[in-house]
Design an enzyme around this catalytic site. Structure first.
Site, PDB file in Angstrom:
ATOM      1  N   LYS A 129      -9.593  -7.005   4.718  1.00 30.57           N
ATOM      2  CA  LYS A 129      -8.917  -7.989   3.866  1.00 30.57           C
ATOM      3  C   LYS A 129      -8.854  -9.367   4.520  1.00 30.57           C
ATOM      4  CE  LYS A 129      -6.203  -4.526   1.387  1.00 30.57           C
ATOM      5  NZ  LYS A 129      -6.986  -3.398   1.915  1.00 30.57           N
ATOM      6  N   SER A 140      -0.185   4.940   5.424  1.00 25.58           N
ATOM      7  CA  SER A 140       0.945   4.636   4.546  1.00 25.58           C
ATOM      8  C   SER A 140       0.467   3.740   3.408  1.00 25.58           C
ATOM      9  CB  SER A 140       2.049   3.931   5.353  1.00 25.58           C
ATOM     10  OG  SER A 140       1.561   2.743   5.942  1.00 25.58           O
ATOM     11  N   ARG A 187      -2.608  -6.795  -8.867  1.00 24.07           N
ATOM     12  CA  ARG A 187      -1.369  -7.293  -8.295  1.00 24.07           C
ATOM     13  C   ARG A 187      -1.621  -8.614  -7.578  1.00 24.07           C
ATOM     14  NH1 ARG A 187       0.078  -1.945  -4.989  1.00 24.07           N
ATOM     15  NH2 ARG A 187      -2.067  -2.388  -4.371  1.00 24.07           N
TER      16      ARG A 187
END
Length: 651
Positions: free
Chosen positions: A427, A470, A564
């Site tokens: 990213k 996670s 999002r």
């Protein structure tokens, strides 16, 4: 049939103590009856009890009961009696035969033929074992019939090898499911039986499901390659059954297979990506016999790095994390790993685990830790990585991801640390979100510091999503399927790269072993995966169907919620074009542009002031100015500083 079931239920409900007493009385009766039958077989008629049989009857009971108790014949549950129980019976009778035959065959007793000492034990063994078998047939079959009628799941085991055979035995023992058949690719096995169950070819699966009402297919093929597993799973897609699997042979080798070993399919079962054995020399180069520090040691990547590192025999492993629970959990787990390692694996000096509650943004605390332990390698895995959360908490994202890296790197240099390895992300490439931009800026800080501190080796490893981390989509999708749907996906075209956590950790350590200074390493993530295809696979391999326009009566709907804030449709690993191969086929070297420290430090100081004053807008503007390709999406509201109900609701 109903009357017999009622009688059977009544017998099964009798207390265990009463059942044992009944069994004992029954054995007394069989001792007596066996003597009488032995006389009949020897003399041709049943003599009066007081003339000959009485004495051996009393002796038989006196000998048999203590021996039977000693051999545990009254501890076994008759309806589950198997070969082991029969072996115990014959052993007990064999021991009983020695004194009984000695008295009546070798020594002799008046009015008792000597052959009684041999005939009676044989009859007794047959009668006692026969009674146990009769109880098994009478009660266990009724028990099993009732169990089947109460809706036990009917399963087929894919794989008729040793793992499949052991799994069938475990299912039979647990009675948690009912196995109806084996499925195997080997034509040699077709039309034969295993444990009394047919072995059928994969092509007959649909007919088996229709005829036997199959609920689940259990994959018992731990030795199959990942590519072969993918082929098998692809052939099972669309069948109205739930697919579950056994773990690998490595996991199975730790103990016998049990029904509890069955697990839901993970994305790694669907990727078809073959692993490459790690280079042990690269793994050990900067770890074995040295002090290693891992920040974010309790996180998804940090904890796996620690698991790999502790097996490479560092002298000490510093576990740094600001989460008390995560630090406790990884310290306990690693302590267990060290305890299980054989002395020859540990060496003369076992690794010292040092759990340290600390934040990487705390310069004083980092200085204390580094000065006390003098690590030669620092692996910096601590970061905020959840894209929407960092997008709404800009100041803390920058403080932790940028200034945490800068603080730890600066203090590591002051403590004369030899190597510093940053865990980065795909990213960071042309980021559209604050998280990605902060990770790219952290890379730039280390690239600039490399020129300032040439005696120290700074390097970065950049990769995509890891399975089981996670925030991973896999547990979320599984939870949504269990709830009946819908599965929520942001966009029908979104794709992601995936890699298993252990493979990522091994490649990180090997990349660190190849670093010369200022290196940006990229991990080969294989082919990108379309998230909607992943969702469809998970639905269909759960024995369900997708509810869409083509199938409005399907079980699980896929709902698209929209991208999002800061989310990309697809991820990249390189900012520029191409890359250079390294000594490892899964690791690539990148050549990324950088700013010299003399120029970068001015902007870092300005950003530090923006963070200190809570000016999120200024901090974002500086990120956009410094990070090439960063295009902020949305207005970037920091919910820590601004009360914005709409931004909070849409995040």
């Amino acid at each position: 049939m109903n009357r017999w079931q009622g009688f059977s239920d009544a017998v099964l409900s009798i207390p265990r103590v009463v059942k044992r007493a009944i069994a004992l009385v029954g054995d007394v009766a069989m001792c007596v009856l066996a003597v009488w039958l032995a006389f009949y077989l020897r003399v041709g008629f049943f003599p009066p009890l007081h003339q000959g049989p009485f004495h051996p009857m009393v002796v038989s009971v006196a000998l048999a009961l203590p021996i039977f108790v000693t051999f545990g014949l009254y501890r076994a549950i008759f309806r589950h009696s198997g070969p082991e129980a029969l072996v115990s019976i014959f052993r007990a009778v064999a021991v009983y035969t020695v004194p009984f035959a000695a008295v009546y065959t070798l020594v002799g007793v008046t009015n008792v033929p000597r052959t009684i000492g041999l005939i009676q034990p044989i009859l007794l063994a047959l009668m006692v074992s026969g009674m146990r078998l009769a109880a098994r047939v009478a009660f266990a079959e009724n028990y099993a019939t009732r169990w089947r009628q109460e809706g036990a799941r009917r399963v087929a085991i894919y794989g008729a090898g040793s793992a499949g055979l052991e799994l069938a035995g475990a299912i039979s023992a647990s009675r948690s499911m009912q196995t109806v058949a084996f499925v195997d690719d080997d034509p040699v096995l077709w039309n034969s039986t295993l444990r009394g169950l047919p072995i059928i070819p994969p092509g007959r699966m649909e007919r088996l499901i229709a005829q036997r009402g199959l609920d689940d297919i259990l994959l018992a093929i731990p030795s199959a390659s990942r590519r072969r597993r993918v082929e098998i799973l692809e052939s099972l897609r669309g069948l109205p059954v739930h697919v579950r699997t056994l773990p690998s042979f490595t996991d199975i080798a730790k103990g016998s297979i049990s029904v509890g070993d069955l697990r839901e399919l993970d994305i790694e079962d669907l990727l078809g990506r073959a692993s490459i054995p790690p280079d042990d020399a690269l793994l050990r180069r900067n770890v074995s016999g040295k002090v290693v520090m891992v920040s974010g040691a309790g996180g998804s990547i940090g904890s796996e790095l620690c698991r790999q590192i502790v097996k490479l025999e560092p002298t000490a492993l510093l576990l740094v994390d600001h989460s008390e629970y995560n630090l406790y959990a990884i310290n306990q787990e690693l302590t267990g790993i060290l305890a299980e390692m054989a002395p020859e694996d540990v060496g003369e000096n076992a690794t010292v685990l040092v759990p340290l509650l600390a934040s990487v943004v705390d310069a004083r605390r980092m200085r204390e830790v580094l000065a006390a332990w003098h690590p030669s390698l620092v692996i910096h895995a601590a970061a905020y990585k959840h894209v929407p959360l960092v997008e709404q908490n800009v100041i803390e994202g920058i403080r932790n991801n940028v200034f945490g890296t800068f603080t730890l790197a600066r203090e590591a240099h002051a403590a004369k640390v030899e190597r510093f390895l940053l865990i980065s992300t795909d990213k960071a490439v042309r980021p559209t979100n604050v998280m990605g931009a902060t990770k790219r800026l952290a890379e730039m800080v280390l690239q600039a510091l490399q020129a300032e501190y040439p005696e120290m080796v700074f390097s970065m490893v950049r990769f995509g999503n890891v399975l089981g981390s996670s925030g991973s989509v896999i547990p979320l999708f599984r939870k949504q399927i269990a709830a009946g749907g819908p599965i929520t996906i942001t966009h029908p075209e979104v794709t992601r790269y995936f890699m298993t956590v252990p493979e990522a950790a091994q490649l990180v350590l090997q990349a660190g072993g190849m670093a010369h200074g200022g290196d940006v390493f990229l991990l080969d993530m294989g082919e990108s995966v379309k998230i909607v295809d992943l969702a469809r696979n998970m639905i269909e391999l759960s024995g369900l169907t997708v509810c869409d326009e083509a199938n409005p009566d399907g079980d699980i709907e896929i709902a698209f919620t929209g991208l999002r804030p800061g989310e990309k449709l697809y991820e990249e690993l390189l900012i520029g074009d191409g890359g250079h191969p390294s000594d490892h086929p899964r690791i690539v070297r990148a050549n990324e542009d950088m700013l010299p420290w003399s120029e970068l430090k001015v902007h870092i100081a300005a950003m530090e002031r923006a963070v200190a004053t809570g000016d999120a807008a200024a901090a974002r503007d500086l990120l956009a100015h410094l990070v090439a390709g960063y295009r902020p999406s949305g207005r970037g509201v920091d919910l820590t500083l601004v009360h914005d109900r709409d931004a909070a609701a849409n995040g």
